[in-house]
Design a protein around this motif. Structure first.
Motif, PDB file in Angstrom:
ATOM      1  N   VAL A   1       0.686  -1.130  -0.099  1.00 36.18           N
ATOM      2  CA  VAL A   1       0.425   0.021   0.588  1.00 36.18           C
ATOM      3  C   VAL A   1       0.808   1.584   0.061  1.00 36.18           C
TER       4      VAL A   1
ATOM      5  N   THR B   1      -1.683  -0.566  -7.713  1.00 31.07           N
ATOM      6  CA  THR B   1      -0.671  -0.242  -6.348  1.00 31.07           C
ATOM      7  C   THR B   1      -2.220   0.360  -5.882  1.00 31.07           C
ATOM      8  N   PRO B   2      -2.977   0.217  -4.386  1.00 34.08           N
ATOM      9  CA  PRO B   2      -3.482   1.153  -3.945  1.00 34.08           C
ATOM     10  C   PRO B   2      -2.682   2.477  -3.230  1.00 34.08           C
TER      11      PRO B   2
ATOM     12  N   ASN C   1      -7.824   2.809  -7.619  1.00 33.37           N
ATOM     13  CA  ASN C   1      -7.035   2.330  -6.701  1.00 33.37           C
ATOM     14  C   ASN C   1      -6.337   3.533  -5.763  1.00 33.37           C
TER      15      ASN C   1
ATOM     16  N   VAL D   1      -6.627  -1.570   3.913  1.00 32.34           N
ATOM     17  CA  VAL D   1      -6.348  -2.534   2.690  1.00 32.34           C
ATOM     18  C   VAL D   1      -4.975  -3.201   3.780  1.00 32.34           C
TER      19      VAL D   1
ATOM     20  N   THR E   1     -11.235  -2.132  -0.611  1.00 31.10           N
ATOM     21  CA  THR E   1     -10.250  -1.600  -1.450  1.00 31.10           C
ATOM     22  C   THR E   1     -10.097   0.043  -1.769  1.00 31.10           C
ATOM     23  N   PRO E   2      -9.483   0.736  -2.372  1.00 29.88           N
ATOM     24  CA  PRO E   2      -9.565   2.548  -2.437  1.00 29.88           C
ATOM     25  C   PRO E   2     -10.792   1.863  -3.620  1.00 29.88           C
TER      26      PRO E   2
END
Length: 337
Positions: free
Chosen positions: A104, A123-124, A148, A289, A295-296
């Motif tokens: 993250v 990628t978050p 994201n 996360v 999740t975003p």
């Protein structure tokens, strides 16, 4: 008798071997469980520049992760990089954090968050207290980010700030607003502040700076042309705030700020948000996360639009300004550093 002795020895040896095998299997299972339990994930943090407000947010992020069970050096590895205000560094540092296999990413301040968002769609990314994420192009919708990127939106309580300024400076006619022309978050706040200030009867004069090198000259000019100064959340100004305060003190002009710690650093007052607490909320979102709880794309941006009144009584006395009793009763009173 001899055969019985041989058979007994064989049985004894078999028992020993079985015991050793069982111990080894149990040990392997324990090791596997331990490895699974202590799986270390990577948190990449990118900060735009060093100044007290952003440093507090970063410390808050670490604390927020810890509150949710993620501690650096135990079950997470924190990779921290600071661009020191250089956009090209932010871009290359974003790539570095991706190369370190960050699970993250956290962007502290709009330029850092944007650099991360430009570097990856997978990628978050958690925004660390971003003033206007929609205008910055980080999310399309606060309630449904979809991509994201999500995180904390610290919506500065501009209306409360201007109302407080009106009570502190009832005889003032003109307010000077100094901001960085290159910072979207700063320009967005100034637009809101300008409308509110005009609505309560102030004449507004705006002064845009392109770099911290212009702060001294612009502050001198603004102090000559206005009754008091208003400073938004602005990283360029924050990084050289003492220069601004030095010039405003010479002119005996009060500076109304937008960040809590800037009151201690020489501002007269604010309705401000605690930067450390904003960081804690950011860290908690990053932890969610990491744990797979969110999740975003499906996590609404956390909008924080309230603040607390803070006044610097010593600065008020120094400038000959009387703090109204009703404000003094409600506000946190701090001393300058």
């Amino acid at each position: 008798m001899k055969n019985k002795g041989i058979i007994g020895s064989i049985i004894a040896l078999a028992v020993v071997l079985i015991g050793v095998f069982a111990y080894q299997m149990g040990s392997r299972q324990t090791d596997a469980a331990t490895d699974k339990k202590t799986e270390v994930k990577t948190v990449g943090i990118l900060q735009f520049i060093s100044h007290p407000s952003l440093d507090q947010i970063k410390n808050g992020v670490i604390e927020g992760l810890k509150k949710e069970g993620y501690e650096d050096g135990k079950n997470i590895k924190v990779e921290f990089l600071n661009g020191q205000g250089d956009q090209s560094k932010l871009n290359s540092m974003s790539q570095q954090l991706l190369e370190k296999k960050s699970d993250v990413l956290v962007g502290i301040a709009t330029p850092a968050a944007k650099a991360l968002a430009n570097a990856t769609n997978d990628t978050p990314i958690i925004m660390g207290a971003i003033s206007d994420p929609v205008s910055a192009g980080l999310v399309k919708n606060l309630k449904k980010p979809a991509g994201n990127v999500t995180g904390v939106n610290n919506l500065t309580p501009v209306d409360q700030q201007i109302d407080m300024a009106k009570e502190l400076f009832p005889k003032a006619k003109t307010v000077g607003m100094i901001y960085s022309s290159s910072e979207e978050n700063s320009k967005s706040q100034i637009e809101r502040a300008e409308k509110k200030a005009a609505a309560v009867g102030y004449t507004v004069k705006k002064y845009a700076i392109s770099s911290s090198n212009e702060i001294a000259t612009i502050t001198q000019q603004a102090c000559k042309e206005t009754d008091f100064l208003y400073i938004p959340q602005d990283n360029t100004i924050a990084s050289a705030f003492q220069t601004l305060i030095s010039e405003s003190d010479k002119a005996k002009k009060p500076v109304f700020v937008s960040v809590d710690n800037m009151v201690k650093e020489g501002g007269i007052a604010t309705v401000g948000q605690n930067q450390f607490d904003l960081g804690v909320e950011t860290g908690k979102m990053a932890a969610a996360v990491l744990s797979g709880k969110s999740t975003p794309a499906d996590t609404p941006v956390n909008v924080i639009d309230y603040g607390d009144m803070i006044i610097n009584e010593e600065k008020a006395k120094e400038l000959g300004i009387t703090i109204p009793a009703n404000i003094k009763e409600e506000a946190e009173v701090v001393k300058g550093e």
